[in-house]
Motif scaffolding. Structure first.
Motif, PDB file in Angstrom:
ATOM      1  N   ASP A 196      13.237  60.521 -19.858  1.00  0.00           N
ATOM      2  CA  ASP A 196      11.938  61.190 -19.913  1.00  0.00           C
ATOM      3  C   ASP A 196      11.045  60.722 -18.760  1.00  0.00           C
ATOM      4  O   ASP A 196      11.465  59.921 -17.909  1.00  0.00           O
ATOM      5  CB  ASP A 196      11.269  60.975 -21.273  1.00  0.00           C
ATOM      6  CG  ASP A 196      10.939  59.518 -21.567  1.00  0.00           C
ATOM      7  OD1 ASP A 196      10.878  58.712 -20.615  1.00  0.00           O
ATOM      8  OD2 ASP A 196      10.758  59.182 -22.750  1.00  0.00           O
ATOM      9  N   ARG A 222      22.823  60.717 -17.624  1.00  0.00           N
ATOM     10  CA  ARG A 222      21.959  60.347 -18.737  1.00  0.00           C
ATOM     11  C   ARG A 222      20.612  61.070 -18.624  1.00  0.00           C
ATOM     12  O   ARG A 222      20.058  61.218 -17.532  1.00  0.00           O
ATOM     13  CB  ARG A 222      21.725  58.839 -18.758  1.00  0.00           C
ATOM     14  CG  ARG A 222      22.964  57.989 -18.995  1.00  0.00           C
ATOM     15  CD  ARG A 222      22.616  56.508 -19.042  1.00  0.00           C
ATOM     16  NE  ARG A 222      21.967  56.074 -17.797  1.00  0.00           N
ATOM     17  CZ  ARG A 222      21.461  54.856 -17.626  1.00  0.00           C
ATOM     18  NH1 ARG A 222      21.521  53.969 -18.618  1.00  0.00           N
ATOM     19  NH2 ARG A 222      20.915  54.526 -16.476  1.00  0.00           N
ATOM     20  N   TRP A 223      20.080  61.501 -19.781  1.00  0.00           N
ATOM     21  CA  TRP A 223      18.760  62.129 -19.823  1.00  0.00           C
ATOM     22  C   TRP A 223      17.692  61.059 -19.922  1.00  0.00           C
ATOM     23  O   TRP A 223      17.789  60.121 -20.707  1.00  0.00           O
ATOM     24  CB  TRP A 223      18.654  63.072 -21.018  1.00  0.00           C
ATOM     25  CG  TRP A 223      19.469  64.328 -20.860  1.00  0.00           C
ATOM     26  CD1 TRP A 223      20.709  64.562 -21.355  1.00  0.00           C
ATOM     27  CD2 TRP A 223      19.085  65.494 -20.132  1.00  0.00           C
ATOM     28  NE1 TRP A 223      21.146  65.824 -20.985  1.00  0.00           N
ATOM     29  CE2 TRP A 223      20.160  66.415 -20.237  1.00  0.00           C
ATOM     30  CE3 TRP A 223      17.958  65.875 -19.409  1.00  0.00           C
ATOM     31  CZ2 TRP A 223      20.138  67.672 -19.644  1.00  0.00           C
ATOM     32  CZ3 TRP A 223      17.926  67.132 -18.812  1.00  0.00           C
ATOM     33  CH2 TRP A 223      18.996  68.015 -18.932  1.00  0.00           C
ATOM     34  N   PHE A 243      17.792  63.963 -15.180  1.00  0.00           N
ATOM     35  CA  PHE A 243      19.204  63.747 -15.499  1.00  0.00           C
ATOM     36  C   PHE A 243      19.784  62.834 -14.417  1.00  0.00           C
ATOM     37  O   PHE A 243      20.021  63.259 -13.282  1.00  0.00           O
ATOM     38  CB  PHE A 243      19.947  65.083 -15.535  1.00  0.00           C
ATOM     39  CG  PHE A 243      21.304  65.008 -16.138  1.00  0.00           C
ATOM     40  CD1 PHE A 243      21.496  64.681 -17.474  1.00  0.00           C
ATOM     41  CD2 PHE A 243      22.430  65.262 -15.354  1.00  0.00           C
ATOM     42  CE1 PHE A 243      22.763  64.620 -18.030  1.00  0.00           C
ATOM     43  CE2 PHE A 243      23.697  65.194 -15.889  1.00  0.00           C
ATOM     44  CZ  PHE A 243      23.869  64.876 -17.231  1.00  0.00           C
ATOM     45  N   SER A 262      20.932  71.092 -15.568  1.00  0.00           N
ATOM     46  CA  SER A 262      20.953  69.690 -15.101  1.00  0.00           C
ATOM     47  C   SER A 262      21.685  69.531 -13.772  1.00  0.00           C
ATOM     48  O   SER A 262      21.837  68.409 -13.284  1.00  0.00           O
ATOM     49  CB  SER A 262      21.609  68.804 -16.155  1.00  0.00           C
ATOM     50  OG  SER A 262      22.943  69.230 -16.414  1.00  0.00           O
ATOM     51  N   SER A 277      16.750  59.318 -23.105  1.00  0.00           N
ATOM     52  CA  SER A 277      16.496  60.320 -24.130  1.00  0.00           C
ATOM     53  C   SER A 277      17.789  61.038 -24.474  1.00  0.00           C
ATOM     54  O   SER A 277      18.734  61.059 -23.684  1.00  0.00           O
ATOM     55  CB  SER A 277      15.449  61.322 -23.636  1.00  0.00           C
ATOM     56  OG  SER A 277      15.308  62.403 -24.507  1.00  0.00           O
ATOM     57  N   LYS A 278      17.824  61.619 -25.661  1.00  0.00           N
ATOM     58  CA  LYS A 278      18.969  62.437 -26.033  1.00  0.00           C
ATOM     59  C   LYS A 278      18.759  63.873 -25.547  1.00  0.00           C
ATOM     60  O   LYS A 278      17.630  64.334 -25.413  1.00  0.00           O
ATOM     61  CB  LYS A 278      19.176  62.412 -27.541  1.00  0.00           C
ATOM     62  CG  LYS A 278      19.552  61.035 -28.080  1.00  0.00           C
ATOM     63  CD  LYS A 278      19.753  61.072 -29.584  1.00  0.00           C
ATOM     64  CE  LYS A 278      20.131  59.679 -30.109  1.00  0.00           C
ATOM     65  NZ  LYS A 278      20.327  59.684 -31.578  1.00  0.00           N
ATOM     66  N   GLU A 279      19.861  64.588 -25.339  1.00  0.00           N
ATOM     67  CA  GLU A 279      19.785  65.921 -24.761  1.00  0.00           C
ATOM     68  C   GLU A 279      18.947  66.863 -25.617  1.00  0.00           C
ATOM     69  O   GLU A 279      18.176  67.683 -25.097  1.00  0.00           O
ATOM     70  CB  GLU A 279      21.191  66.495 -24.578  1.00  0.00           C
ATOM     71  CG  GLU A 279      21.200  67.875 -23.933  1.00  0.00           C
ATOM     72  CD  GLU A 279      22.604  68.363 -23.651  1.00  0.00           C
ATOM     73  OE1 GLU A 279      22.756  69.474 -23.122  1.00  0.00           O
ATOM     74  OE2 GLU A 279      23.565  67.620 -23.956  1.00  0.00           O
ATOM     75  N   HIS A 280      19.069  66.784 -26.953  1.00  0.00           N
ATOM     76  CA  HIS A 280      18.383  67.734 -27.824  1.00  0.00           C
ATOM     77  C   HIS A 280      16.932  67.352 -28.089  1.00  0.00           C
ATOM     78  O   HIS A 280      16.178  68.125 -28.684  1.00  0.00           O
ATOM     79  CB  HIS A 280      19.113  67.835 -29.172  1.00  0.00           C
ATOM     80  CG  HIS A 280      19.078  66.572 -29.977  1.00  0.00           C
ATOM     81  ND1 HIS A 280      20.011  65.553 -29.785  1.00  0.00           N
ATOM     82  CD2 HIS A 280      18.225  66.130 -30.941  1.00  0.00           C
ATOM     83  CE1 HIS A 280      19.724  64.567 -30.626  1.00  0.00           C
ATOM     84  NE2 HIS A 280      18.658  64.886 -31.333  1.00  0.00           N
ATOM     85  N   LYS A 312      12.631  66.848 -18.182  1.00  0.00           N
ATOM     86  CA  LYS A 312      13.269  65.524 -18.200  1.00  0.00           C
ATOM     87  C   LYS A 312      14.039  65.362 -16.898  1.00  0.00           C
ATOM     88  O   LYS A 312      14.156  66.295 -16.096  1.00  0.00           O
ATOM     89  CB  LYS A 312      14.230  65.397 -19.395  1.00  0.00           C
ATOM     90  CG  LYS A 312      13.544  65.268 -20.735  1.00  0.00           C
ATOM     91  CD  LYS A 312      14.509  64.830 -21.835  1.00  0.00           C
ATOM     92  CE  LYS A 312      15.203  65.978 -22.487  1.00  0.00           C
ATOM     93  NZ  LYS A 312      15.988  65.574 -23.682  1.00  0.00           N
ATOM     94  N   TRP A 356      16.845  74.275 -18.408  1.00  0.00           N
ATOM     95  CA  TRP A 356      17.440  72.946 -18.559  1.00  0.00           C
ATOM     96  C   TRP A 356      18.758  72.797 -17.795  1.00  0.00           C
ATOM     97  O   TRP A 356      19.680  72.113 -18.229  1.00  0.00           O
ATOM     98  CB  TRP A 356      17.652  72.614 -20.045  1.00  0.00           C
ATOM     99  CG  TRP A 356      16.360  72.520 -20.788  1.00  0.00           C
ATOM    100  CD1 TRP A 356      15.786  73.483 -21.566  1.00  0.00           C
ATOM    101  CD2 TRP A 356      15.447  71.417 -20.797  1.00  0.00           C
ATOM    102  NE1 TRP A 356      14.582  73.061 -22.070  1.00  0.00           N
ATOM    103  CE2 TRP A 356      14.353  71.778 -21.626  1.00  0.00           C
ATOM    104  CE3 TRP A 356      15.453  70.145 -20.205  1.00  0.00           C
ATOM    105  CZ2 TRP A 356      13.277  70.933 -21.857  1.00  0.00           C
ATOM    106  CZ3 TRP A 356      14.377  69.300 -20.440  1.00  0.00           C
ATOM    107  CH2 TRP A 356      13.306  69.688 -21.252  1.00  0.00           C
TER     108      TRP A 356
END
Length: 481
Positions: free
Chosen positions: A379, A376-377, A372, A344, A385-388, A370, A342
């Motif tokens: 999909d 911002r993340w 970046f 980014s 989307s949120k990072e987690h 995903k 992950w």
């Protein structure tokens, strides 16, 4: 020399019987002598002086002996090239030329390979999967690994000169069913086999007794109670020129957990090198020269790392093209996923007329990813989307399909197991008719799993194999061969 080729159960077995050959002048009614054999441990070439130019050209090409200048020897008795290459002239009369040489390590590869290639091309078997390995490196005791030249691996068993027969068996011969007799050379036994890059397991059969290679330190079980020697045919050569004064040089990379001091390179006359078998994928690495980490000066391909520097990068295999449609106004977009921890900041995408793209090589497996974009993340569908939160899932080389029946009324079903860190909401199954399905790639061996149906964990009602877990709720079991 007698050569018998026997077909047994559709498998090719090669039986070689080598006899001392002294070739007298042949009557003109017979074809001209043109032989390249082993005789009492020596390499030997026998040629009629009446051989046609085409036949001689074909012979020179077949056995790769252009450096001996055989044409000049036959026509003009020019022996300098023969002598300078370590050969001696045994017979040289009006009818016949016979030359011979004691084989060295490199000569053995050329000679025995040439001999068998002239009779029959041994090209057998396929490698076994690396499975959960990303790489393989040979490790031999008291000797160098088997010599490889032009995809020909010369398997060698040293110090068994008293044996009457030695055979080579492995996954590439279907083991005993296709075991191949080896050729005796002094106190050793040799056999060249054409193998593509990959992982192979093997044993020697010495006068009927199965043994592992006594000089090979890598042994692994086959799941049936047997241990076999392992040999890797490499597909990449890590090479660092110069640094001849260095005491130690290592290579570290994501394929081996970036562990310092684990993979030692071999010193050569021009620098350092190490042949490695790498599974399909993208890898980053660095050399460690007497404790100093450096990128590969000969490799222009680099990717940024977390220290504000770069790692050298290599890819093995065909790339997957990742596409993100839209976001044409974004300044920068990166690809990140389970395949690169992950990161980014590592895989910068290229802008296109309709969005963004990047080719990236991945092997068989299950992956989340995903994008970046400008901090911002996003999909795969372009939703923020949120990072987690889990990423989008895609599978390469699916070899098992999970199925859950009798839950047609469920709103959502996920598959969780040891293959995805037991994530309860990452691998969403797809409803097809009255069942939920998801194809995945599973490594060979045992896997544990459960279904998560509308938030409730259940074992597979269609699978009688299960074992107890620490929660007392059980896990279903699937075995992949």
């Amino acid at each position: 020399m007698r050569l018998a080729v026997i077909h047994i159960n559709g498998l090719l077995k090669l039986v070689l019987s080598l006899l001392l050959v002294l070739c007298p002048a042949l009557p003109k009614a017979q074809p001209p002598v043109k032989k390249y054999i082993f005789s009492k441990g020596d390499m030997q070439i026998s040629l009629s002086k009446n051989i046609s130019e085409k036949e001689l050209d074909d012979f020179i090409k077949q056995y790769d002996v252009a450096d001996l200048a055989l044409k000049q020897m036959i026509k003009k008795n020019f022996a300098d090239s023969i002598i300078n290459n370590g050969w001696k002239v045994d017979v040289n009369d009006n009818n016949l030329l016979v030359i011979s040489k004691k084989p060295g390590a490199a000569d053995i590869v050329n000679d025995i390979t040439g001999f068998i290639k002239g009779s029959i091309n041994i090209d057998i078997g396929n490698p076994i999967p690396l499975n959960k390995q990303s790489y393989g490196i040979n490790n031999f005791r008291k000797q160098l690994p088997f010599t490889i030249k032009d995809s020909i691996v010369t398997f060698t068993l040293n110090g068994r000169g008293n044996a009457n027969q030695v055979m080579l068996a492995g996954n590439f011969t279907n083991w005993q069913q296709g075991a191949i007799p080896m050729v005796k050379n002094g106190n050793d036994w040799l056999l060249p086999v054409k193998l593509k890059p990959g992982k192979y397991t093997y044993k020697f059969i010495v006068d009927g007794e199965w043994i592992n290679d006594p000089y090979n330190a890598i042994v692994e079980g086959d799941g049936e109670g047997n241990n076999n020697s392992v040999f890797y045919v490499s597909n990449y050569l890590f090479k660092l020129d110069g640094n001849s004064n260095a005491k130690r040089v290592f290579v570290a990379g994501n394929f081996a957990g970036w562990e310092d001091g684990k993979i030692k390179m071999n010193k050569t006359t021009t620098g350092w090198e190490l042949p490695v078998l790498l599974d399909t994928g993208t890898y980053t690495y660095r050399f460690i020269v007497d404790g100093k980490w450096i990128t590969d000066p000969a490799n222009p391909n680099k990717l940024p790392n977390e220290f504000g520097e770069y790692n050298s990068s290599i890819s093995v295999g065909k790339p997957v093209l990742f596409l993100l449609n839209g976001l044409t106004a974004a300044n920068q977009v990166y690809l990140a996923g389970s395949f690169n921890d992950w990161r980014s900041f590592e895989l910068k995408m290229k802008r296109t007329a309709t969005g963004w793209e990047i080719p990236y090589v991945l092997g068989a497996g299950n992956y989340e990813y995903k994008f970046f974009a400008d901090g911002r993340w996003i999909d795969a569908e372009g939703t923020i989307s949120k990072e987690h939160e889990p990423g989008s899932v895609f599978v390469i080389g699916a070899n098992y399909t999970f199925r859950l029946k009798k839950y047609a009324a469920a709103k959502s079903v996920f598959i969780a197991g040891d293959f995805n860190g037991w994530s309860p909401n990452a691998y969403a199954m797809k409803k097809e008719g009255d069942e939920w399905v998801m194809p995945l790639h599973l490594a060979t061996g045992k896997h544990l799993y459960k279904f998560v149906v509308d938030g409730n964990w259940i074992i597979d009602p269609g699978n009688n194999l299960w074992e107890e877990n620490e929660h007392g709720t059980g896990n279903s079991i699937v075995w992949v061969k």
